[in-house]
Each structure stands twice: as structure tokens, then as C-alpha cells.
Design a protein around this motif. Sequence first.
Motif, PDB file in Angstrom:
ATOM      1  N   LEU A   1       0.973  -1.248  -0.114  1.00 16.70           N
ATOM      2  CA  LEU A   1       0.020   0.096  -0.089  1.00 16.70           C
ATOM      3  C   LEU A   1       0.825   1.195  -0.113  1.00 16.70           C
ATOM      4  CD1 LEU A   1      -2.636  -1.027   2.489  1.00 16.70           C
ATOM      5  CD2 LEU A   1      -2.663  -1.348   0.167  1.00 16.70           C
ATOM      6  N   ASN A   2       2.136   1.000   0.042  1.00 21.25           N
ATOM      7  CA  ASN A   2       3.071   2.152   0.114  1.00 21.25           C
ATOM      8  C   ASN A   2       2.714   2.980   1.323  1.00 21.25           C
ATOM      9  OD1 ASN A   2       5.468   3.479  -1.266  1.00 21.25           O
ATOM     10  ND2 ASN A   2       4.199   4.993  -2.325  1.00 21.25           N
ATOM     11  N   THR A   3       2.555   2.649   2.424  1.00 25.47           N
ATOM     12  CA  THR A   3       2.284   3.344   3.541  1.00 25.47           C
ATOM     13  C   THR A   3       3.633   3.696   4.100  1.00 25.47           C
ATOM     14  OG1 THR A   3       0.052   2.154   4.191  1.00 25.47           O
ATOM     15  CG2 THR A   3       1.135   3.447   5.750  1.00 25.47           C
ATOM     16  N   GLN A   4       3.801   5.304   4.319  1.00 28.10           N
ATOM     17  CA  GLN A   4       5.356   5.709   4.811  1.00 28.10           C
ATOM     18  C   GLN A   4       5.385   5.161   6.088  1.00 28.10           C
ATOM     19  OE1 GLN A   4       7.215   8.155   3.148  1.00 28.10           O
ATOM     20  NE2 GLN A   4       5.706   7.579   1.429  1.00 28.10           N
ATOM     21  N   HIS A   5       6.907   4.553   6.161  1.00 30.99           N
ATOM     22  CA  HIS A   5       7.647   4.137   7.255  1.00 30.99           C
ATOM     23  C   HIS A   5       6.967   2.825   7.806  1.00 30.99           C
ATOM     24  CE1 HIS A   5       9.816   7.983   7.076  1.00 30.99           C
ATOM     25  NE2 HIS A   5       8.573   8.520   7.475  1.00 30.99           N
ATOM     26  N   VAL A   6       6.599   2.017   6.921  1.00 28.07           N
ATOM     27  CA  VAL A   6       6.193   0.684   7.128  1.00 28.07           C
ATOM     28  C   VAL A   6       6.803  -0.092   6.209  1.00 28.07           C
ATOM     29  CG1 VAL A   6       4.157  -0.945   7.395  1.00 28.07           C
ATOM     30  CG2 VAL A   6       3.822   1.411   8.108  1.00 28.07           C
ATOM     31  N   GLU A   7       7.392  -1.119   6.979  1.00 25.26           N
ATOM     32  CA  GLU A   7       8.398  -2.124   6.110  1.00 25.26           C
ATOM     33  C   GLU A   7       7.800  -3.659   6.588  1.00 25.26           C
ATOM     34  OE1 GLU A   7      13.134  -3.467   6.013  1.00 25.26           O
ATOM     35  OE2 GLU A   7      12.366  -1.860   7.402  1.00 25.26           O
ATOM     36  N   GLU A   8       7.871  -4.263   5.335  1.00 28.57           N
ATOM     37  CA  GLU A   8       7.961  -5.785   5.419  1.00 28.57           C
ATOM     38  C   GLU A   8       9.043  -6.287   5.766  1.00 28.57           C
ATOM     39  OE1 GLU A   8       6.009  -6.797   1.720  1.00 28.57           O
ATOM     40  OE2 GLU A   8       3.970  -5.553   1.936  1.00 28.57           O
ATOM     41  N   PHE A   9       9.625  -6.526   6.985  1.00 31.82           N
ATOM     42  CA  PHE A   9      11.024  -6.771   7.185  1.00 31.82           C
ATOM     43  C   PHE A   9      11.369  -8.282   6.678  1.00 31.82           C
ATOM     44  CE2 PHE A   9      14.102  -7.511  10.837  1.00 31.82           C
ATOM     45  CZ  PHE A   9      15.073  -6.638  10.410  1.00 31.82           C
ATOM     46  N   THR A  10      10.464  -9.039   6.780  1.00 25.39           N
ATOM     47  CA  THR A  10      10.855 -10.337   6.245  1.00 25.39           C
ATOM     48  C   THR A  10       9.739 -10.822   5.615  1.00 25.39           C
ATOM     49  OG1 THR A  10       9.946 -11.648   8.324  1.00 25.39           O
ATOM     50  CG2 THR A  10      12.348 -10.879   8.284  1.00 25.39           C
ATOM     51  N   LEU A  51      -1.739  -1.448  10.541  1.00 23.32           N
ATOM     52  CA  LEU A  51      -2.501  -2.834  10.727  1.00 23.32           C
ATOM     53  C   LEU A  51      -2.957  -3.224   9.234  1.00 23.32           C
ATOM     54  CD1 LEU A  51      -3.672  -4.994  12.298  1.00 23.32           C
ATOM     55  CD2 LEU A  51      -5.450  -3.224  13.029  1.00 23.32           C
ATOM     56  N   ILE A  52      -3.706  -1.998   8.541  1.00 23.48           N
ATOM     57  CA  ILE A  52      -4.038  -2.251   7.286  1.00 23.48           C
ATOM     58  C   ILE A  52      -3.216  -2.857   6.274  1.00 23.48           C
ATOM     59  CG2 ILE A  52      -5.101  -1.028   5.259  1.00 23.48           C
ATOM     60  CD1 ILE A  52      -6.386   0.929   7.420  1.00 23.48           C
ATOM     61  N   ALA A  53      -1.809  -2.394   6.241  1.00 21.84           N
ATOM     62  CA  ALA A  53      -0.688  -2.902   5.569  1.00 21.84           C
ATOM     63  C   ALA A  53      -0.404  -4.304   5.806  1.00 21.84           C
ATOM     64  CB  ALA A  53       0.617  -1.877   5.423  1.00 21.84           C
ATOM     65  N   ALA A  54      -0.577  -4.736   6.999  1.00 18.70           N
ATOM     66  CA  ALA A  54      -0.137  -6.023   7.512  1.00 18.70           C
ATOM     67  C   ALA A  54      -1.299  -6.787   7.190  1.00 18.70           C
ATOM     68  CB  ALA A  54      -0.095  -6.105   8.992  1.00 18.70           C
ATOM     69  N   VAL A  55      -2.603  -6.384   7.300  1.00 17.78           N
ATOM     70  CA  VAL A  55      -3.719  -7.556   6.667  1.00 17.78           C
ATOM     71  C   VAL A  55      -3.620  -7.536   5.304  1.00 17.78           C
ATOM     72  CG1 VAL A  55      -6.221  -7.462   6.372  1.00 17.78           C
ATOM     73  CG2 VAL A  55      -5.272  -6.617   8.348  1.00 17.78           C
ATOM     74  N   GLU A  56      -3.187  -6.449   4.526  1.00 16.62           N
ATOM     75  CA  GLU A  56      -3.058  -6.598   2.914  1.00 16.62           C
ATOM     76  C   GLU A  56      -1.932  -7.720   2.566  1.00 16.62           C
ATOM     77  OE1 GLU A  56      -3.985  -5.710  -1.100  1.00 16.62           O
ATOM     78  OE2 GLU A  56      -5.031  -5.013   0.656  1.00 16.62           O
ATOM     79  N   PHE A  57      -0.769  -7.542   3.525  1.00 22.43           N
ATOM     80  CA  PHE A  57       0.399  -8.461   3.204  1.00 22.43           C
ATOM     81  C   PHE A  57       0.042  -9.862   3.415  1.00 22.43           C
ATOM     82  CE2 PHE A  57       4.648 -10.277   5.220  1.00 22.43           C
ATOM     83  CZ  PHE A  57       5.152 -10.361   3.923  1.00 22.43           C
TER      84      PHE A  57
END
Length: 592
Positions: free
Chosen positions: A66-75, A104-110
Motif C-alpha cells: 500500500l506504500n504506507t510511509q515508514h512501514v516495512e515488510e521486514f521479512t 495494521l491495514i498494510a499487515a492485513v494486505e500483506f
Amino acid sequence: MSKTMKESLILLINIGVTNPNIENNHSALEKAKEIAKRKIEKMIFLSPKDEIAIMLMGSSVTKNDLNTQHVEEFTDFQIPNWDFVKKCMALERTNHCSNWVEALIAAVEFMEKNVVDVSTRKIILISDFNEDADIISQFQADAIADRLSKGNIKLITISEPSTSLTISRKFLKDVYEKINGQHTTFDKVLSDLKFYTPASKKPCPYYYTLELLDKKIHITSYIKIDIEKFPSWKTESRNNEKFEKKTEYLNRQRVSYSKDEIVKGYKYGETFIPVEKNLEECMSYKSGGKSYKIYGFTNRNNIDLEYLYKSAPHILLPAKESENITKPFYSLVLAMQKTNSVAIVRKVLGNNSSPRMVALFPCIDIPDEPWCLVEIELVFAEDRRVMETRSMKSVMKQLLEEQNEAVDSLINSLMLSDTQDSCEIDGSQYFLPGYVPNPEIQHKWHILSHRVINPDKPLPPMENYLKEILEVPSVKERSKSHLQKIVKLFRLESIDPKKEKNEIKEQDNIQLDNNIDTEESNKIEDIADVESNSYKELEVLSLDTSDIDFDEMALRGARIRFNLSQRRDGVSCGSTGALARAEHIHQHGYSL
């Protein structure tokens, strides 16, 4: 045990700032890292087939769908491994700002894009929830709750305890009311993750037909207690190279034999009794087919504690909830309870397997437990060990009344009380069966984890909370005065078992030497008496000399004279010569 569904987990950790106007708690990240470390370790040891991914909020890197700022898919999603633990422990705090709702929304999408298999989906969000009202007001609790519900995702949030309900926490509470989520604190989670406890599994049933004369009842058996064992050690090359195990059969002379040349058997003394495969089958007992037959009943008082053999009892229940099965089963349980009886049963697990004798105990009116029969295996005659104990009646009579009262008082002070000494550990009571994990196994898990993360450092000692599991400070304090009284009334000595054992051996050796000396002196005196009263012996000797060994008599006579000469004048040439001649005659078979 039935299989449990695989778990897919995202650890969403805040390493940045949620509110620039509020000073961050620097210890929060360290606690979050410790929680992540313990959770991943637990998955590695107990659920290695589960999958886990790590996401960061407040990161210096922006990497998400979602290109949310400062949110990283670390692994990415992977099975848990030690690299995840090392990466979590290397995390450092940043000054980048983000909020938990967007993360949290970015994590659900992931999760929705990467988790395809059927599994239990879970997100653990670790943050401080201090966002401003301006940020939180942009989102709707219903929309967040619907997104989590559609994805069948369970949300767990962790933070420091707070006395005030901030706007961010109130929004989180509204979301939880719609999805039945779970919020907890750092200390509670760290306490829960102290112990490596496997997830509870549904027990696997075993089916039998209980036979009582001509009556048959279909029953189900469940293992009530199964001893947890530490996983077996695996052997691998230090350089991760493949190698093969090879078995060699060598005798005492190190001569090698092939497997075809080896014969199984039994050895008694120096005799080896070979047992071929067909003979081994003939030796085995043919017990027949699978059965569960009641042989009879006995009073419960006849089954002493020493006869209860196995440590894993079984629970017996009706196989089906039909009246034809439940009515006779529960009637039997109730009748056994009223008559205080125990059933003796012959149990055969499968075709021609070794039969076992078991006792069935009725169990009713126990809270949260169904009416059932408890099966405990009994001993055979060869399994029983008879203990002969010393009678303590004579010792008890020697005790003074004051000494008896002191011992009684000490025992009473050590009694555990359900109300005063609950001694709760993480919500469970000490000493209640099945509530406290095995400290030995827990320590081994810690050692393995430490060895992987710190391969060059020495092994740590046992954790204090493991040492304190079986220590109850309140009972110790209560018993102090009684112990002091015991010291005054009894003569107490500290005994070193090894030293005491050596002293007993020395005393036995001294006594043995004294006995030998006494026997030798008695023999010499007897010899002197025989020589001085030899004429009396000659009067009673039989004239029949057919059964007399003259060689032995000559040797014995020479030894007698030799011993007498030693006592009186020292060793003389004559006596020595007589002994030598007698020895020569005895050895070479010359007759007199």
C-alpha cells in the motif's frame, strides 16, 4: 493426538514514534524484542511447521503493497528460524513517525496476498498507542473490524499498562468490541512466554468392547496423563556434510562379522542358548484377539498404592451417546461406587499382543469431569519388589513427649493451605498436578536457544524463576521456629554418605582380619590339644582303613608339626624337612 491447524503469524513491531509530543519509553522496544525472541523460539521448538513474518512500523524504510510511509515488510513468510531471532535482537529505535491503524491495514494486505493455505491467521501488534486525535479520527472502527473479519484474522495487541484511556486506545477498544480481539501488557506476555508449553491437542481415542459375562459395552479410552519428554538428540556433521551410520559386529578379539553371521540368543553363565526366529515366535505367548474382559471385582481397599504400576492412567467413557450404551455403562459405574468396588480386567491391545491386568476405579461427582472409569495397570509377581523396612516402634518409644510434639508442629507448619498459601505462579497454583512445567525440560530449551544465538559464550545458569518454582518462602518462614526447636531437642549430625560408606568398609575389613586371626589361633590350640591327647584319639579309631587317605594324613601331620615348631622354637630343620617330604609325597603320589 489429532493434528492442529497450521498458524500464519505477523509480528508488527513499532520501532519509531507515534506521537512527537510524548517522550518515548525506551524500555518498550527492549521488551518488544524480548517478546518477539521468545515467541519465535517457542515456534521453532514446538511448532516448526507454522509460518511467521515480521513487519516494522516507524522504520526508515518504506516497503509494503500500500506504500504506507515508514512501514516495512521486514521479512517474508517463512517457517521460524534462528535468523529471525537474530534480526529481532538487532533492531534499533528510530525517530520516524507512523500510526498503528495504517500499519495494521498494510499487515492485513500483506497476509491476504501471501497466505494461501488454510491456516489460523494472526497478527500481534506491539505499540504504545499514543497517536493524536487528528490522526485517529481519519479512520472508522467498523471498517477496520470488517477487514479483519473478512480475512479471518485474529488481532492481539500488546502495550505498557495505562491509567488513562487515550483516543487511540478508545478506538482500539471499539475495534475489539466488534471482533472479540485481545489486548494485554508487556509483563503479562513475558510471563506467559517464560515456559515452553506445547499447545493442547485433542486426545486420540482407543475403542474397546468391555465384556462382563454375556453383556458387552462399547467404550472409548483416552490417555489422561502422558509424560512430556524432551526431543531426542540428532547427530549431524559439524560442517553440515552428509554422513552415513554404519554398524559393525565385533567380538572380544575385534574380529568383524556380518549381520547374517549373528545369532540372537540368551547366555546363562558360560552357556549360550541360540534362539532362531521360528523359535522366538514359538516362545511368544498367543493371547488371542483384541479384548477388554472383566475377570471379577474386589474391594477398593485391596488395591494398595504399591500395586498401581503405570504412571499413565486412562479414562473410559461410553463409545456413543446412545441409550443402549450409556445406560449399562453408567449403571456399572454407579454400582461400583456404591459397593466401593474395583473391577479387575484382562486387556489385550491387539492380536497376540502381551496381555495386561488393569484395575478400573469408578469416578463420579468430580467438578468439570464426566462420570467415568479410571484404568490403572496392575503389577505381575515378577514386577513387584518387596521392601523389608525396619520397625520404628522401638525408636518411637524412646522419644520424649516434647520431641513428638516438636515433630508434629514442624509437619503442621509445612502443610500447604488453599487460602493462605495459594502461591500463585502466573495464575496457577504451585504443587497442583499438571500446572507447573518441568524445570529440567524448560532449562534445556533455554540452553539450546542460548547456544544457537551465542555459540562462543559459556552456558548460562538456570533461570531464577525456574529455581523458585518449588520454593515457597511463606512455608519456609513459618517453619523456622519449629526447626530451631528440633535442633535443641535432637542431636543432629551432618553425615557425608561417601565418608560413612568408606568407614563401614574399613570396619568390616578390621572385623574380618580379627576373625581370621581368631580362627588361626583357635586352629593352633586345637592342633596342640590333638597332639597332647593323641592316645585318646587312637582308642576310638576304626580298624577299617579302606576309606582313609594316607597321603592327606601324612601332609596334615607334617603341617601340624611345622606349626608347633613355629610356636615353640621357631622353624626347625626337622619340621621343615617333614613338611617338604609330605608335600613331595602328596604331589608325586608315593604311597606309604
